[in-house]
Design a protein around this motif. Structure first.
Motif, PDB file in Angstrom:
ATOM      1  N   THR A   1      30.760  32.067  34.955  1.00 42.26           N
ATOM      2  CA  THR A   1      29.743  33.099  34.797  1.00 42.26           C
ATOM      3  C   THR A   1      30.312  34.215  33.951  1.00 42.26           C
ATOM      4  N   GLU A   2      29.825  34.350  32.721  1.00 37.12           N
ATOM      5  CA  GLU A   2      30.369  35.329  31.786  1.00 37.12           C
ATOM      6  C   GLU A   2      30.301  36.754  32.330  1.00 37.12           C
ATOM      7  N   ALA A   3      29.226  37.091  33.075  1.00 33.88           N
ATOM      8  CA  ALA A   3      29.062  38.452  33.610  1.00 33.88           C
ATOM      9  C   ALA A   3      30.160  38.813  34.606  1.00 33.88           C
ATOM     10  N   ASP A   4      30.802  37.830  35.204  1.00 36.28           N
ATOM     11  CA  ASP A   4      31.851  38.076  36.192  1.00 36.28           C
ATOM     12  C   ASP A   4      33.215  38.310  35.561  1.00 36.28           C
ATOM     13  N   ASN A   5      33.329  38.076  34.274  1.00 33.91           N
ATOM     14  CA  ASN A   5      34.603  38.237  33.571  1.00 33.91           C
ATOM     15  C   ASN A   5      35.019  39.699  33.579  1.00 33.91           C
TER      16      ASN A   5
ATOM     17  N   LYS B   1      43.435  39.552  35.269  1.00 33.24           N
ATOM     18  CA  LYS B   1      42.424  38.683  34.666  1.00 33.24           C
ATOM     19  C   LYS B   1      41.597  38.099  35.785  1.00 33.24           C
TER      20      LYS B   1
ATOM     21  N   THR C   1      32.921  49.802  30.817  1.00 32.38           N
ATOM     22  CA  THR C   1      34.077  50.687  30.770  1.00 32.38           C
ATOM     23  C   THR C   1      33.622  52.107  31.090  1.00 32.38           C
TER      24      THR C   1
ATOM     25  N   GLY D   1      36.824  41.343  31.625  1.00 31.80           N
ATOM     26  CA  GLY D   1      36.703  41.931  30.301  1.00 31.80           C
ATOM     27  C   GLY D   1      35.282  42.275  29.891  1.00 31.80           C
ATOM     28  N   ASN D   2      34.284  41.751  30.607  1.00 36.48           N
ATOM     29  CA  ASN D   2      32.888  42.021  30.271  1.00 36.48           C
ATOM     30  C   ASN D   2      32.278  43.144  31.106  1.00 36.48           C
ATOM     31  N   LEU D   3      33.041  43.691  32.047  1.00 37.43           N
ATOM     32  CA  LEU D   3      32.496  44.737  32.893  1.00 37.43           C
ATOM     33  C   LEU D   3      32.429  46.059  32.144  1.00 37.43           C
TER      34      LEU D   3
ATOM     35  N   PRO E   1      30.095  42.635  39.334  1.00 34.85           N
ATOM     36  CA  PRO E   1      29.223  42.981  38.217  1.00 34.85           C
ATOM     37  C   PRO E   1      27.799  43.259  38.690  1.00 34.85           C
TER      38      PRO E   1
ATOM     39  N   THR F   1      35.655  40.932  41.158  1.00 36.31           N
ATOM     40  CA  THR F   1      34.768  41.752  40.347  1.00 36.31           C
ATOM     41  C   THR F   1      33.450  41.905  41.093  1.00 36.31           C
TER      42      THR F   1
END
Length: 80
Positions: free
Chosen positions: A69-73, A63, A79, A75-77, A44, A42
């Motif tokens: 690091t939540e920002a790297d998830n 996945k 759309t 699903g958090n990027l 981000p 990812t």
């Protein structure tokens, strides 16, 4: 990334081989890249990025590898 519906499955992502130019790419192509040995991460706006993995299921999906690091998830990027 693009989802089939709000909160649904990822269908496409934008990837970059040079860190600059983004290419809209089907999920199946990303899965094929990873299975062929390519490393995909990812990128981000903030955060360091996390490795993207393929989960083998009836319908394979993408996945991120946990890195705390939540920002790297994935699903958090954002759309599109």
């Amino acid at each position: 990334m693009h989802r089939d519906q709000a909160g649904g499955a990822i269908t496409r992502v934008k990837i970059s081989a040079d860190g600059k130019t983004l290419k809209d790419t089907q999920k199946a192509a990303i899965i094929a890249l990873i299975r062929s040995g390519e490393s995909v991460s990812t990128a981000p706006p903030s955060g360091t990025g996390a490795r993207v993995l393929v989960v083998d299921a009836i319908k394979p999906y993408l996945k991120t590898d946990k890195n705390g690091t939540e920002a790297d998830n994935l699903g958090n990027l954002p759309t599109y």
